[in-house]
Design a protein around this motif. Structure first.
Motif, PDB file in Angstrom:
ATOM      1  N   UNK A  68       3.179   4.370  14.086  1.00 35.10           N
ATOM      2  CA  UNK A  68       4.153   5.517  13.854  1.00 35.10           C
ATOM      3  C   UNK A  68       5.684   4.728  13.666  1.00 35.10           C
ATOM      4  N   UNK A  69       6.520   5.480  13.642  1.00 34.75           N
ATOM      5  CA  UNK A  69       7.990   4.927  13.613  1.00 34.75           C
ATOM      6  C   UNK A  69       8.519   4.457  14.627  1.00 34.75           C
ATOM      7  N   UNK A  70       7.859   4.459  15.869  1.00 32.62           N
ATOM      8  CA  UNK A  70       8.184   3.804  17.186  1.00 32.62           C
ATOM      9  C   UNK A  70       7.209   2.199  17.207  1.00 32.62           C
ATOM     10  N   UNK A  71       6.412   2.082  16.137  1.00 32.61           N
ATOM     11  CA  UNK A  71       5.676   1.008  16.309  1.00 32.61           C
ATOM     12  C   UNK A  71       6.246  -0.569  15.988  1.00 32.61           C
ATOM     13  N   UNK A  72       5.849  -1.293  16.657  1.00 40.32           N
ATOM     14  CA  UNK A  72       6.188  -2.939  16.465  1.00 40.32           C
ATOM     15  C   UNK A  72       4.971  -3.569  15.825  1.00 40.32           C
ATOM     16  N   UNK A  73       4.873  -4.153  14.788  1.00 44.06           N
ATOM     17  CA  UNK A  73       3.728  -4.622  14.332  1.00 44.06           C
ATOM     18  C   UNK A  73       3.902  -6.331  14.289  1.00 44.06           C
ATOM     19  N   UNK A  74       2.896  -7.206  14.915  1.00 40.26           N
ATOM     20  CA  UNK A  74       2.895  -8.400  14.991  1.00 40.26           C
ATOM     21  C   UNK A  74       1.937  -9.027  13.981  1.00 40.26           C
ATOM     22  N   UNK A  75       2.457  -9.603  12.889  1.00 38.45           N
ATOM     23  CA  UNK A  75       1.473  -9.870  11.809  1.00 38.45           C
ATOM     24  C   UNK A  75       1.255 -11.542  12.107  1.00 38.45           C
ATOM     25  N   UNK A  76       0.110 -11.724  12.600  1.00 41.66           N
ATOM     26  CA  UNK A  76       0.040 -13.155  12.982  1.00 41.66           C
ATOM     27  C   UNK A  76      -1.073 -13.901  11.760  1.00 41.66           C
ATOM     28  N   UNK A  77      -0.605 -15.071  11.579  1.00 33.12           N
ATOM     29  CA  UNK A  77      -0.876 -15.673  10.365  1.00 33.12           C
ATOM     30  C   UNK A  77      -0.847 -14.981   9.038  1.00 33.12           C
ATOM     31  N   UNK A  78       0.548 -14.674   8.780  1.00 33.19           N
ATOM     32  CA  UNK A  78       0.782 -13.612   7.929  1.00 33.19           C
ATOM     33  C   UNK A  78       0.704 -14.013   6.478  1.00 33.19           C
ATOM     34  N   UNK A  79       0.714 -15.270   5.868  1.00 33.97           N
ATOM     35  CA  UNK A  79       0.850 -15.569   4.745  1.00 33.97           C
ATOM     36  C   UNK A  79       1.954 -15.498   4.065  1.00 33.97           C
ATOM     37  N   UNK A  80       2.027 -14.715   2.766  1.00 34.33           N
ATOM     38  CA  UNK A  80       3.285 -14.286   1.991  1.00 34.33           C
ATOM     39  C   UNK A  80       3.725 -13.006   2.599  1.00 34.33           C
ATOM     40  N   UNK A  81       3.174 -12.604   3.689  1.00 32.60           N
ATOM     41  CA  UNK A  81       3.563 -11.378   4.270  1.00 32.60           C
ATOM     42  C   UNK A  81       2.870 -10.132   3.892  1.00 32.60           C
ATOM     43  N   UNK A  82       1.799 -10.114   3.149  1.00 27.80           N
ATOM     44  CA  UNK A  82       1.232  -8.958   2.469  1.00 27.80           C
ATOM     45  C   UNK A  82       0.890  -7.715   3.326  1.00 27.80           C
ATOM     46  N   UNK A  83       0.016  -8.183   4.730  1.00 25.42           N
ATOM     47  CA  UNK A  83      -0.393  -7.156   5.467  1.00 25.42           C
ATOM     48  C   UNK A  83       1.015  -6.369   6.049  1.00 25.42           C
ATOM     49  N   UNK A  84       1.660  -7.306   6.743  1.00 24.10           N
ATOM     50  CA  UNK A  84       3.000  -6.699   7.391  1.00 24.10           C
ATOM     51  C   UNK A  84       4.039  -5.876   6.474  1.00 24.10           C
ATOM     52  N   UNK A  85       4.089  -6.421   5.082  1.00 26.98           N
ATOM     53  CA  UNK A  85       5.117  -5.658   4.163  1.00 26.98           C
ATOM     54  C   UNK A  85       4.458  -4.308   3.781  1.00 26.98           C
ATOM     55  N   UNK A  86       3.152  -4.303   3.626  1.00 25.51           N
ATOM     56  CA  UNK A  86       2.441  -3.288   3.259  1.00 25.51           C
ATOM     57  C   UNK A  86       2.738  -2.048   4.464  1.00 25.51           C
ATOM     58  N   UNK A  87       2.838  -2.429   5.441  1.00 25.08           N
ATOM     59  CA  UNK A  87       3.009  -1.579   6.661  1.00 25.08           C
ATOM     60  C   UNK A  87       4.499  -1.248   6.957  1.00 25.08           C
ATOM     61  N   UNK A  88       5.544  -2.087   6.468  1.00 24.97           N
ATOM     62  CA  UNK A  88       6.641  -1.856   7.014  1.00 24.97           C
ATOM     63  C   UNK A  88       7.251  -0.602   6.685  1.00 24.97           C
ATOM     64  N   UNK A  89       7.139   0.325   5.907  1.00 24.97           N
ATOM     65  CA  UNK A  89       7.688   1.514   5.541  1.00 24.97           C
ATOM     66  C   UNK A  89       7.214   2.494   6.876  1.00 24.97           C
ATOM     67  N   UNK A  90       6.173   2.179   7.682  1.00 26.41           N
ATOM     68  CA  UNK A  90       5.437   3.339   8.342  1.00 26.41           C
ATOM     69  C   UNK A  90       6.095   3.002   9.809  1.00 26.41           C
ATOM     70  N   UNK A  91       6.688   1.836  10.006  1.00 20.67           N
ATOM     71  CA  UNK A  91       6.869   1.361  11.330  1.00 20.67           C
ATOM     72  C   UNK A  91       8.384   0.823  11.905  1.00 20.67           C
ATOM     73  N   UNK A  92       8.715   0.780  13.047  1.00 24.52           N
ATOM     74  CA  UNK A  92      10.052   0.428  13.486  1.00 24.52           C
ATOM     75  C   UNK A  92      10.375  -0.977  12.873  1.00 24.52           C
TER      76      UNK A  92
ATOM     77  N   UNK B 120      -0.961  -5.701  17.024  1.00 27.62           N
ATOM     78  CA  UNK B 120      -0.985  -7.011  16.728  1.00 27.62           C
ATOM     79  C   UNK B 120      -2.216  -7.054  15.681  1.00 27.62           C
ATOM     80  N   UNK B 121      -1.885  -7.528  14.541  1.00 26.90           N
ATOM     81  CA  UNK B 121      -2.982  -7.670  13.223  1.00 26.90           C
ATOM     82  C   UNK B 121      -3.040  -9.117  13.032  1.00 26.90           C
ATOM     83  N   UNK B 122      -4.160  -9.866  13.199  1.00 23.06           N
ATOM     84  CA  UNK B 122      -4.328 -11.028  13.069  1.00 23.06           C
ATOM     85  C   UNK B 122      -5.315 -11.472  11.951  1.00 23.06           C
ATOM     86  N   UNK B 123      -5.064 -12.530  11.197  1.00 22.57           N
ATOM     87  CA  UNK B 123      -5.647 -12.678  10.135  1.00 22.57           C
ATOM     88  C   UNK B 123      -5.883 -14.261   9.968  1.00 22.57           C
TER      89      UNK B 123
END
Length: 613
Positions: free
Chosen positions: A439-463, A515-518
């Motif tokens: 939700x808009x209060x969430x902080x996502x930790x994208x571990x082993x993020x590569x070019x940022x695909x996972x984190x950037x795809x979620x960025x608009x949903x989170x803080x 946390x999201x780890x890949x």
């Protein structure tokens, strides 16, 4: 996080160190007895004809190798590693033969090796007196095989024995398909069924492991196993790849002699180096390589055949052309990265070669391959097995290619990680976004993020999104990708996850952290797992495993009972799913959602355990 391109190239450009690694992996005890005896016999004089890979100007830790004997029974790899570290000894590699109670240990230099020999010899460990002696390096497998064949021939026996059916040997395109796409002739529904059963086995094993390492979870675990076929959590239906053929956007090809006898051939290795083979077969009839990549390979092969330079030989360390990496995108861009050993060529010769390459692919016949980014890599005396450590020189075109994924644009540089099946990656990342419950209060930790695909795809949903990645090139891409997509609530850090992650976690004050780890195939470093366990405000973890069996230790440690070493409430698996990113192969991605156990609402029995992690 893995692309399994190494399995496709089938040991494409083995350095000295990699050859040793290919034969002597740190955690495997599978060397045949004859090899063990050969290595142990340090009284024998090494035969230079089968140790040609040991040269002063080419690094391999095999030349600083010792054998430690009388190791106590039931000692594991980690036990030996910790024992040596405790005494200030830093090995490069360890291969432990548990049943024979001895190990081979290599070092980066003579000083470290001699230090280890002096300190360890005569030392007592669990009632055993250790002994140390020098060990011979591994024999080069191709030269060893050739020598054996020559010996058989000299003794009156045929060098290679023919068997019934040899006259009906399968065509080369079938042989290479069996190597790089072993499920190519299996119906896709059956492929999915096999992969799903593989994940079922992983979850059933994890259930057993949790029961052994966390007694407090037994009541919950008993109920789970009863409901979900002995698994620790429900397994959702496997998600198929949107496309089953021509799906790979990255392939690594070896440049060698063709299995059909043609010189300067670009393709996949038909066998492994340790099996004594360097022959390759072109990808023209392989099902998983894109038509665009096949075109690039075809044109590059034509080009190198016009040059006076030979292919590199891993037997003699002579020759030049080594490897071609091709990356393609759905936006019809293509990147070609060629690896070339300059040997003793003058700079003038190299410049002429690069100029000819540029002309061929911009104005000549190669223009039809539509290469938009052309790189040249000098792969000479590298001291690291990682191709990412080599600088890439842009010869022609743009310095990167671009891809679109889930409505976002991504820049991809030569060494940056990007999932090799873009369509299936969209399926995977969509599931990650759903499972993370953000939700808009969430902080996502994208571990082993590569070019940022996972984190950037979620960025608009989170803080906020915080990405961590080892490859500097990928981090730079991730930062550019954030700007390309107008995302300002993201930040990326470069470094090893085990070094960076704990500090980031300690600095976070957000009460809502996911946390999201890949991670790579081997999984997360134990320091990262310990940091996750300590971070009490981290309640949810989505683990993307490209090799679930290799990640099993991570899963177990996330769920084990608290102990003197492992602080913080454990996690437990609540949801799992397989996503097929690699059709025609047995590889599959597994998605596992883990949630923190709430000890306030659950009675814990027994004291904290002292199980070492």
């Amino acid at each position: 996080m893995a692309d399994f391109s190494g399995s496709l190239a089938a040991d494409a450009t083995l350095s000295n160190e990699e050859k040793a690694e290919d034969l002597s992996q740190d955690s495997k005890n599978d060397a045949p007895k004859s090899d063990v005896q050969a290595d142990s016999d340090n009284e024998a004089v090494p035969d230079p004809s089968i140790y040609r890979y040991i040269k002063d100007d080419l690094f391999t830790s095999e030349i600083y190798k010792i054998e430690i004997r009388n190791i106590p029974k039931f000692v594991g790899f980690n036990d030996l590693k910790k024992f040596l570290a405790k005494h200030g000894i830093s090995p490069h590699k360890i291969k432990l033969f548990g049943k024979q109670t001895f190990a081979f240990v290599t070092f980066k230099n003579e000083e470290e090796r001699d230090k280890a020999m002096k300190m360890v010899h005569g030392m007592q460990w669990k009632g055993q007196v250790l002994s140390v002696r020098l060990a011979k390096p591994k024999a080069d497998p191709i030269l060893k095989k050739r020598k054996q064949e020559e010996g058989e021939g000299a003794g009156g026996q045929p060098a290679s024995k023919r068997t019934e059916g040899d006259d009906e040997e399968e065509p080369l395109h079938v042989q290479i398909a069996n190597v790089v796409t072993p499920l190519w002739n299996v119906p896709y529904e059956e492929q999915l069924r096999r992969k799903e059963q593989e994940v079922v086995g992983v979850l059933q094993r994890l259930a057993k492991e949790i029961g052994s390492t966390n007694k407090a979870m037994l009541p919950w675990l008993f109920a789970q196993k009863g409901k979900f076929n002995k698994m620790c959590c429900p397994l959702e239906a496997i998600q198929p790849s949107p496309t089953q053929t021509e799906y790979r956007n990255k392939c690594e090809f070896l440049i060698s002699v063709g299995a059909n006898g043609e010189d300067k051939t670009i393709g996949f290795r038909l066998g492994k180096y340790k099996g004594g083979s360097c022959a390759v077969v072109g990808p023209a009839e392989t099902s998983h390589v894109s038509a665009e990549a096949k075109k690039v390979v075809s044109e590059f092969q034509k080009f190198i055949r016009t040059t006076p330079y030979s292919v590199y030989s891993p037997e003699t360390y002579e020759g030049h052309w080594k490897q071609l990496t091709v990356r393609t995108t759905r936006t019809k861009q293509a990147m070609a990265i060629v690896f070339f050993n300059p040997q003793k060529l003058e700079e003038e010769d190299l410049n002429a070669l690069k100029s000819a390459m540029r002309q061929y692919f911009t104005d000549g016949e190669g223009k039809e391959s539509c290469v938009t980014s052309l790189y040249f890599v000098r792969e000479g005396q590298r001291t690291s097995p990682n191709l990412e450590d080599l600088p890439c020189e842009l010869v022609a075109g743009e310095n990167c290619i671009h891809e679109e994924l889930l409505g976002l644009k991504f820049r991809i540089s030569p060494h940056s990680f990007f999932q090799v099946n873009t369509g299936a990656a969209e399926v995977l990342y969509s599931a990650v976004g759903e499972w993370a419950q953000l939700d808009q209060d969430s902080t996502v930790l994208d571990v082993c993020c590569g070019t940022g695909t996972i984190g950037l795809s979620l960025a608009k949903r989170v803080k906020k999104v915080i990405g961590i990645e080892l490859c500097q090139e990928a981090v730079e891409d991730a930062k550019v990708n954030a700007k390309l997509n107008g995302l300002s609530n993201v930040e990326f850090h470069c470094g090893k996850a085990e070094d960076v992650f704990p500090n980031i976690l300690n600095a976070l004050v957000s009460p809502n952290v996911t946390a999201i780890v890949d991670p790579p195939r081997a999984g997360l470093h134990s320091k990262v797992i310990l940091a996750i366990r300590r971070a009490v405000h981290l309640k949810r973890l989505v683990y993307v495993a490209c090799n679930a069996k290799a990640a099993m230790t991570n899963f177990i440690d996330l769920c084990r009972a608290p102990s003197n070493r492992v602080h913080g409430a454990p996690f437990r698996p609540v949801r799992a799913m397989a996503v097929d990113l690699f059709p025609q192969t047995m590889h599959v991605e597994m998605l596992l959602l883990l949630e923190r156990v709430d000890y306030d609402s659950q009675q814990q029995t027994g004291p904290a355990e002292t199980d070492p992690m």
